[in-house]
Design an enzyme around this catalytic site. Structure first.
Site, short mmCIF file in Angstrom:
data_model
loop_
_atom_site.label_atom_id
_atom_site.label_comp_id
_atom_site.label_asym_id
_atom_site.label_seq_id
_atom_site.Cartn_x
_atom_site.Cartn_y
_atom_site.Cartn_z
N ASP A 1 -6.85 -15.45 -21.30
CA ASP A 1 -8.11 -16.71 -20.59
C ASP A 1 -7.43 -17.74 -20.47
O ASP A 1 -6.76 -18.12 -20.58
CB ASP A 1 -8.80 -16.74 -21.97
CG ASP A 1 -10.19 -17.03 -22.24
OD1 ASP A 1 -11.08 -17.40 -20.60
OD2 ASP A 1 -10.75 -17.22 -23.23
N ASP B 1 -12.92 -17.11 -16.86
CA ASP B 1 -13.73 -17.90 -17.14
C ASP B 1 -14.84 -18.60 -16.14
O ASP B 1 -13.70 -18.88 -15.12
CB ASP B 1 -12.92 -19.52 -17.92
CG ASP B 1 -13.64 -20.13 -19.29
OD1 ASP B 1 -14.65 -19.67 -19.78
OD2 ASP B 1 -14.39 -21.01 -18.45
N GLU C 1 -15.85 -13.55 -16.95
CA GLU C 1 -17.25 -13.81 -17.64
C GLU C 1 -17.87 -14.56 -16.51
O GLU C 1 -17.97 -15.84 -16.26
CB GLU C 1 -16.63 -15.22 -18.31
CG GLU C 1 -17.78 -15.54 -19.81
CD GLU C 1 -17.07 -16.95 -19.76
OE1 GLU C 1 -18.44 -16.60 -20.12
OE2 GLU C 1 -17.39 -17.64 -18.21
N HIS D 1 -17.58 -16.10 -28.67
CA HIS D 1 -17.23 -17.69 -29.93
C HIS D 1 -18.12 -18.61 -28.92
O HIS D 1 -18.35 -19.58 -29.87
CB HIS D 1 -15.18 -17.44 -28.95
CG HIS D 1 -15.49 -17.62 -27.65
ND1 HIS D 1 -15.52 -17.24 -26.62
CD2 HIS D 1 -15.43 -19.69 -26.58
CE1 HIS D 1 -15.58 -17.16 -25.83
NE2 HIS D 1 -15.52 -19.10 -25.20
N ASP D 2 -18.99 -18.15 -27.82
CA ASP D 2 -20.23 -19.48 -27.70
C ASP D 2 -21.69 -18.87 -28.00
O ASP D 2 -22.92 -18.99 -27.89
CB ASP D 2 -20.66 -18.82 -26.09
CG ASP D 2 -18.90 -19.55 -24.81
OD1 ASP D 2 -18.67 -19.78 -26.08
OD2 ASP D 2 -18.79 -18.80 -23.69
#
Ligand code: NOJ
Ligand code: CA
Length: 542
Positions: A103, A205, A264, A326-327
């Protein structure tokens, strides 16, 4: 597209390292914990059998945003391990044919990053321009109305140098200035640092925020729920100049064989997101589509989301789908309010793993894991602290992975950094492996089927019910194989008509979440019968 490409044909598995497995008893998951659980992922007889892991950030971080605020992009946080251990992890993954995707957070750094400390030190510091600084408007008002996606103004006043700096997220996450060629080159150097260590690609990200309007123009206003949603983000996101920047990013990975970039996007609609995938040749190989994380449990919503994505993307671009990460609240909690969660989890998994596009799993979904309810005083996520009780933050989906029924689910021998699911004694990896009807074994069967089905990997996607109300049904078809996927979204048995244009094929059942032996499609009829919450895949008999 029929040539074999790992990131087109494979299944990705996201690991949130803090919560995967702790091996030194400090309550925080670590790289050693991932190493010790590789059998869960691939290579053992009862492995899930995924192809790539994406690790949420492992870099040193003061954890204002749990790793998404980085102080050193070229190191491993001591809580997770060392660079040497990371190298071992990559080697061990590669031995098992698992690719490793990191990431990479390049839109912003931590406010404690040495670059930002330098940037703050004086207006004439050589690193001043590495971040986005601007003069105040009269009465020391912020330079414009740009908001932080995490709430409040995007601008933070810096008394020491008398200017504002911009942060799309927390004030502890100042945004880098991607218009500065030194910043770009430095980030590319970081990419090479990891690529040279054998990393197979990056999840980027919030890549669509890298470039902001150089005139800092205000966004037009619109209706929305939160102040951030009341703006059309045309000046702080999705700038046209970004495409050239992404081409440069892609060139960095293209210097290495067989690497991948998965972007993302923040808040993009499919048409905008599709722009960044282009025709697959010179931009990002994949861009996340978060539609499924926002849809209620109704087949029409999913069909619309798939259609939109399918038609927005260039035919050579690779779709990718995700149910949880995870969000967002885990889909076992979200869909149907968490009722009949295992049955729904199987239907959802059957959809995710039979679509045209790369599936991304989030650790825990393969055992039907739900969010862990976290009491206010234990909230860790800054968003939860800020918006409680209206939004309880993202901790629930980030709780530790339950491996077995021992204390703290075998996640740690110490005190876990966040409490584990209250169901850990019965819902854990070991228990799921022992139960042939578990969500886990259904994932395994789907992954195995996908791996050996040319139609699932490369076939066209054709919806079989124009306006689905109870059942989502579609064909996956290529020259050598035709599969019919039928998913009953309801808790009762149904009989529905498929598209009358479906030729009179004969079908044989390949996979079903129901154990009953009834016939789904009689003869060459197009009327299909499904048990409650049944997910099945049939193959045209040739
Ligand atoms: C997206 C990440 O997925 C999220 O967890 C993080 O808070 C923001 N980007 C900021 O980096
Ligand atoms: Ca640890």
């Amino acid at each position: 597209m029929s040539t074999k490409t790992w990131w087109r044909d494979g299944v990705f598995y996201q690991i949130y390292p803090r919560s995967f497995s702790d091996t030194n008893g400090d309550g925080i998951g670590d790289l050693q914990g991932i190493l010790e659980h590789l059998d869960h992922l691939k290579g053992a007889p009862d492995s899930l059998d995924i192809d790539a892991v994406w690790l949420s950030p492992i870099y040193p971080s003061p954890n204002f945003d749990f790793g998404y605020d980085i102080v050193d992009h070229e190191a491993v946080d001591p809580a997770f391990g060392t660079l040497e251990l990371f190298d071992t992890l990559v080697q061990e993954c590669h031995k098992r044919d698992i690719k490793v995707v990191l990431d990479l957070v390049m839109n912003h750094t931590s406010h404690q990053h040495p670059w930002f400390l330098e940037s703050c030190s004086a207006r004439d510091n050589p690193r001043r321009d590495w971040y986005l600084w601007a003069d105040p408007l009269p009465h020391r008002r912020p330079p414009n109305r740009w908001k932080s996606a995490f709430g409040g103004s995007g601008w933070e006043w810096h008394e020491g140098t008398g200017q504002y700096y911009y942060h799309m997220f927390l004030r502890e996450q100042p945004d880098l200035n991607w218009r500065n060629p030194e910043v770009r080159e430095r980030m590319f150097q970081t990419m090479r640092f990891w690529l040279d260590r054998g990393v197979d690609g990056f999840r980027l990200d919030v890549f669509n925020a890298y470039v902001k309007d150089n005139l800092l123009r205000d966004n037009p206003l619109k209706l929305g729920r939160r102040p951030y949603d009341m703006q059309r983000h045309i000046y702080d996101l999705d700038r046209p100049e970004l495409l050239e920047v992404l081409q440069e990013v892609r060139k960095v990975t293209d210097d290495y064989p067989d690497r991948v970039l998965v972007g993302e996007p923040l808040g993009s609609d499919p048409d905008i997101a599709a722009r960044y995938a282009g025709d697959g040749s010179d931009l990002l190989q994949m861009v996340f589509n978060f539609d499924f994380t926002e849809r209620p449990w109704h087949p029409a919503h999913f069909q619309r989301a798939i259609r939109r994505w399918d038609s927005a993307l260039h035919p050579n671009a690779q779709p990718c789908y995700v149910l949880s990460n995870h969000d967002v609240s885990r889909h076992a909690s979200r869909f149907g309010g968490g009722e009949n969660s295992d049955a729904r989890a199987k239907v959802a998994a059957a959809m995710l793993l039979t679509l045209r596009g790369t599936p991304f799993l989030y650790a825990g979904e393969e055992i039907g894991l739900k969010d862990t309810p976290i009491p206010y005083i234990e909230i860790k996520d800054p968003l939860g602290k800020r918006y409680w009780p209206f939004f309880r933050g993202r901790d629930g989906c980030r709780a530790p992975m339950p491996w077995n029924s021992s204390q703290h689910g075998g996640f740690t021998s110490g005190q876990p950094w966040m409490r584990i699911t209250p169901e850990y004694a019965t819902r854990n990896v070991e228990a799921q492996k022992q139960d042939p009807d578990s969500v886990y074994h259904f994932y395994r069967k789907l992954i195995a089927l996908r791996r050996t089905s040319p139609a699932l990997l490369h076939g066209r996607w054709l919806p079989m019910i124009a306006k689905p109300t109870r059942v989502l049904a579609y064909l996956r078809e290529c020259a050598d194989q035709t599969l019919l996927v039928a998913l009953n979204f309801t808790n009762v048995p149904v009989r529905v008509n498929l598209c009358s244009a479906l030729p009179p094929y004969r079908w044989k059942l390949r996979l079903s979440s129901s154990r009953s032996g009834h016939e789904r499609l009689r003869g060459t009829s197009t009327r299909i019968s499904l048990d409650a919450f049944e997910a099945c895949v049939m193959e045209r008999a040739r």
